[in-house]
Design a protein around this motif. Structure first.
Motif, PDB file in Angstrom:
ATOM      1  N   SER A 209       0.851  -1.185   0.000  1.00 61.64           N
ATOM      2  CA  SER A 209       0.000   0.000   0.000  1.00 61.64           C
ATOM      3  C   SER A 209       0.888   1.236   0.000  1.00 61.64           C
ATOM      4  CB  SER A 209      -0.884   0.016   1.251  1.00 61.64           C
ATOM      5  OG  SER A 209      -0.074   0.104   2.419  1.00 61.64           O
ATOM      6  N   LYS A 210       0.271   2.391  -0.158  1.00 66.25           N
ATOM      7  CA  LYS A 210       1.040   3.642  -0.135  1.00 66.25           C
ATOM      8  C   LYS A 210       1.735   3.814   1.212  1.00 66.25           C
ATOM      9  CE  LYS A 210       0.627   8.601  -1.106  1.00 66.25           C
ATOM     10  NZ  LYS A 210      -0.284   9.702  -1.484  1.00 66.25           N
ATOM     11  N   LYS A 211       1.053   3.434   2.284  1.00 66.30           N
ATOM     12  CA  LYS A 211       1.616   3.559   3.623  1.00 66.30           C
ATOM     13  C   LYS A 211       2.736   2.549   3.852  1.00 66.30           C
ATOM     14  CE  LYS A 211       0.276   3.650   8.511  1.00 66.30           C
ATOM     15  NZ  LYS A 211      -0.834   3.481   9.489  1.00 66.30           N
ATOM     16  N   GLN A 212       2.550   1.329   3.329  1.00 65.71           N
ATOM     17  CA  GLN A 212       3.557   0.287   3.506  1.00 65.71           C
ATOM     18  C   GLN A 212       3.842  -0.403   2.169  1.00 65.71           C
ATOM     19  OE1 GLN A 212       5.587  -0.667   6.389  1.00 65.71           O
ATOM     20  NE2 GLN A 212       6.499  -1.288   4.446  1.00 65.71           N
ATOM     21  N   ALA A 324       1.259  -3.148  12.116  1.00 64.88           N
ATOM     22  CA  ALA A 324       1.445  -1.690  12.260  1.00 64.88           C
ATOM     23  C   ALA A 324       2.430  -1.391  13.368  1.00 64.88           C
ATOM     24  CB  ALA A 324       0.108  -1.039  12.549  1.00 64.88           C
TER      25      ALA A 324
END
Length: 324
Positions: A209-212, A324
């Motif tokens: 994902s963009k975050k990870q 997370a």
């Protein structure tokens, strides 16, 4: 890992192609399509295509592992391209009817500068010590991926030069199972690979994902097609459209003489990417024993995250998530 042919230059198509004056589905702002006819090329026949090994064409960006600074390094693909003036001359020549003439390049003046560390790809032709451009007017080549490179940050994320390892996606020993594990760079020296993941080619496999972000290297030829179609075009179209194993970007045939031959879905007017692909729907296990390595992996690195997942199995490749 079994070694197959390396991708050092543009791979030719299985079929003779023709240009159709319709907007390309593959490249934005390209006003034409390159479509396959039903005739197999002479090059493919010469390479004994009927006895070649068909493998999945993986949708990513090409990389190469070779020596730099005395150790194995990952290199990113960088084609040296003509400057504006030379490109205009070349296009005028291509669109002219002077088929009997050969375009003459001034290698020292016609091309954009490249970093001092740039090297030409293997197998390209030379003249007077200078690499010559291919039929598209490009000089295929490579640049080393430095640690913490900003320009090649996604390439950099899949290698650790201190431990001399790379994050590689390949088949597990158990049939039908994929494996992500660290592989010594020395084991893939002089091989070419495909970098896939979140920020590569619009992420056709839905990784991370963009975050990870998640990025991985796939050795070329790693995924042999078990039930391939015949080399008849109608059979290939039916295979692409009618079975789960056909949900791939294309096929690359690895011939006995080292020659590579490819066929892309777009050559047949078929859609890519797909909502579900064969690769991202397969189960995968993480094999990463961090006790084998003396160095500490940076907390935000992919190496740290994957080492925390050692032994875990996911039902689908695209289901991989880090805590997370």
């Amino acid at each position: 890992m079994r070694r197959r042919g390396a991708v050092q230059r543009k791979v030719p198509c299985l079929f003779v192609t023709e240009v159709k004056e319709e907007p390309s589905a593959k490249r934005e702002r390209q006003p034409f399509k390159v479509l396959a006819t039903e005739a197999i090329t002479g090059k493919a026949l010469e390479a004994d295509i009927y006895n070649a090994i068909p493998t999945e064409k993986v949708d990513g960006t090409c990389c190469y592992v070779t020596t730099y600074k005395g150790q194995p390094y990952l290199w990113a693909r960088l084609d040296r391209k003509p400057n504006k003036q030379a490109e205009k001359r070349f296009k005028r020549f291509l669109y002219s009817l002077e088929d009997c003439k050969e375009f003459v390049w001034n290698v020292e003046e016609d091309f954009k500068p490249v970093p001092d560390t740039w090297i030409p790809a293997k197998d390209i032709e030379f003249c007077n010590g200078n690499p010559l451009p291919d039929e598209n007017g490009h000089m295929p080549g490579w640049v080393p991926v430095e640690k913490n490179s900003k320009q090649y940050c996604w390439h950099s994320s899949v290698v650790n030069y201190e431990a001399e390892i790379a994050l590689v996606l390949k088949h597990h020993a158990d049939p039908g199972l994929l494996e992500i594990s660290p592989v010594p760079l020395s084991e893939i020296l002089e091989q070419t690979l495909e970098l896939i993941g979140t920020n590569i080619n619009a992420n056709p496999y839905g990784l991370g994902s963009k975050k990870q972000p998640v990025h991985l290297l796939v050795p070329h030829g790693a995924f042999e097609i078990k039930n391939p179609p015949t080399l008849k075009q109608t059979d290939i179209v039916s295979w692409f459209e009618g079975c789960s194993e056909g949900k791939v970007e294309g096929i690359v045939w690895h011939c006995r003489d080292g020659c590579l031959i490819k066929l892309h879905r777009h050559h047949l007017g078929l859609q890519w990417p797909l909502a579900e692909t064969y690769l991202n729907s397969q189960p995968v296990v993480i094999s990463f024993n961090r006790t084998k390595y003396d160095c500490d992996f940076e907390p935000k690195s992919l190496f740290h995250h994957f080492s925390n997942l050692d032994g875990q199995r996911f039902d689908r490749l695209k289901d991989i998530k880090f805590d997370a």
